[in-house]
Design an enzyme around this catalytic site. Structure first.
Site, PDB file in Angstrom:
ATOM      1  N   THR A  86       0.835  -1.200   0.000  1.00 30.27           N
ATOM      2  CA  THR A  86       0.000   0.000   0.000  1.00 30.27           C
ATOM      3  C   THR A  86       0.871   1.253   0.000  1.00 30.27           C
ATOM      4  OG1 THR A  86      -1.952   1.024   0.994  1.00 30.27           O
ATOM      5  CG2 THR A  86      -0.302   0.141   2.516  1.00 30.27           C
ATOM      6  N   LYS A  90       3.554   1.245  -4.045  1.00 32.00           N
ATOM      7  CA  LYS A  90       2.994   0.425  -5.138  1.00 32.00           C
ATOM      8  C   LYS A  90       3.812   0.514  -6.426  1.00 32.00           C
ATOM      9  CE  LYS A  90      -1.712   0.308  -3.362  1.00 32.00           C
ATOM     10  NZ  LYS A  90      -3.145   0.431  -3.650  1.00 32.00           N
ATOM     11  N   ASN A 130       0.246  -4.175  -6.166  1.00 30.95           N
ATOM     12  CA  ASN A 130      -0.252  -4.189  -4.786  1.00 30.95           C
ATOM     13  C   ASN A 130      -0.198  -5.582  -4.163  1.00 30.95           C
ATOM     14  OD1 ASN A 130      -2.664  -5.307  -6.130  1.00 30.95           O
ATOM     15  ND2 ASN A 130      -3.618  -5.003  -4.132  1.00 30.95           N
ATOM     16  N   GLY A 168      -0.039   5.393  -7.349  1.00 29.56           N
ATOM     17  CA  GLY A 168      -0.259   4.042  -7.851  1.00 29.56           C
ATOM     18  C   GLY A 168      -1.721   3.658  -7.932  1.00 29.56           C
TER      19      GLY A 168
END
Length: 412
Positions: free
Chosen positions: A53, A57, A78, A126
């Site tokens: 997270t 990412k 992820n 991301g």
């Protein structure tokens, strides 16, 4: 069972361990890493599978020997799986999560939420890359990403006032820094749907603003569970049925949302709160008690020495602190809704219960506002506020029976 977990910079808010426990029964740890720790951690490889997270990412990609097609297309990872030869495979199950989030909303609407519509994506990290990919695949019209700098930024949002859908992929409004929004929805008169990838609190200020306007809106909990299902399938090498996503979403929501009691002075909020906290094995918080603790003297004395405004300011501060936490039972003062600024903190992360009692059964001794006004006059002033805030109303004649009704209506 293998070694699994979540890596990121700040993870105190994450519900992922509970979700993975429900999905696969395996041990799953939160692992906070500073930027300089990321590379050495991944190179040691002391894990079998990871979720990734904010803010890593993109940063994890160089450490992956291979990316799946979805991760390569999006440019964001992820989920990482360690293969038998020790190398790392990077995948993107956020795609599955956000697609599930949008399509779940469409099931309720009975029509496409984003197809053919102009969508404003707040943020360029991301998560935004994943969101853009899903929006493209769902046939969105124009997709505009907003960053802090660049051609489309927060200083020139007026050029996109025709946006019909807004998706927040930034951490603005996320626990513990709640009560702020990345944009003012008044600037987007054509918007009718708002998605916020944040799931803690359950309703960010952005979502509360959308709710007030009657917009379609959804937080990121369904996305979190759906992406976790995708990761768990990779970790375990087996399929997990679709229905588990909604079952787990509901279970996590019930487990993490506070129960907040509002109602007239003397209606039994403290007594009821203690009963519910005991039955649910939760911590109990009384905002009046915290105000007294902070002020150092009883509430009637606060009114006498400093006035009602001083009391209400301290009450608001206490409410903001406790209501953004998760899984508490909270009793509030009878006048909590005399101030409009308390409505959002009450509703951001809680099920609000309006506890009612016959007016002739309400005690007034020792209550500074009650002593200055007739109870019926006080009720007339406050009743509408209680109604507007409440998710359910319960008559409190016999506390044990009222508690049983609350438990049945919320948890059955």
């Amino acid at each position: 069972m293998g070694r699994y977990g979540l890596i990121g910079e700040k993870l105190g808010h994450s519900f992922s361990p509970q979700i993975h426990r429900l999905l696969g029964g395996y041990d799953y740890q939160r692992m906070e890493l500073a930027p300089e720790q990321l590379g050495p951690f991944l190179e040691r490889g002391e894990f079998d599978g990871l979720n990734v997270t904010i803010p890593y990412k993109k940063a994890v990609i160089p450490y992956c020997a291979q990316l799946t097609g979805q991760a390569k297309r999006i440019g964001s990872v992820n989920t990482i799986v360690k293969r038998p030869d020790g190398t790392l495979l990077g995948h993107n199950t956020d795609y599955e999560g956000f697609r599930w989030m949008v399509q779940s909303t469409e099931a309720l609407l009975g029509e496409p939420a984003v197809t053919g519509r102009k969508v404003l994506v707040l943020g360029t990290g991301g998560a935004s890359l994943t969101v853009r990919a899903v929006l493209q695949d769902l046939g969105a019209g124009e997709i505009v990403s907003i960053s802090r700098s660049g051609p489309d930024n927060y200083e020139n949002l007026d050029r996109h006032a025709d946006a019909q859908v807004i998706v927040n992929t930034t951490p603005v409004g996320m626990y513990p820094n709640t009560g702020v929004s990345p944009v003012d929805l008044d600037r987007f008169p054509r918007t009718r749907a708002v998605f916020d990838l944040i799931y803690n609190p359950a309703k960010t200020k952005l979502l509360l603003d959308a709710e007030r306007r009657g917009f379609v809106q959804a937080n990121g909990l369904s996305m979190l569970v759906a992406q976790a299902r995708g990761a768990a399938e990779l970790f375990l090498g087996q399929k997990i049925p679709d229905e588990r996503v909604e079952e787990i979403r509901q279970e996590i929501e019930l487990e993490t949302k506070n129960l907040i009691l509002v109602g007239m002075p003397g209606c039994g909020k403290t007594t009821m709160g203690k009963i519910l906290a005991r039955q649910l094995s939760r911590a109990f918080v009384d905002t009046d008690a915290l105000v007294v603790e902070r002020a150092g003297h009883p509430i009637p004395e606060i009114f006498t020495r400093e006035g009602e405004d001083a009391f209400r300011r301290l009450e608001h501060q206490v409410l903001c602190e406790v209501s953004k936490q998760s899984g508490l039972v909270i009793a509030t003062g009878g006048g909590i809704l005399t101030r409009p600024e308390n409505l959002d903190p009450l509703r951001q992360n809680s099920t609000v219960i309006y506890l009612e009692r016959d007016l002739d059964q309400l005690p007034t001794a020792g209550r500074p506002i009650s002593q200055g006004k007739d109870v019926r006059e006080l009720f007339k002033e406050r009743h509408t506020g209680y109604q507007q805030a409440a998710d359910l109303r319960v008559k409190n004649t016999i506390p044990e029976e009222a508690a049983e009704e609350i438990m049945r209506r919320i948890f059955s």
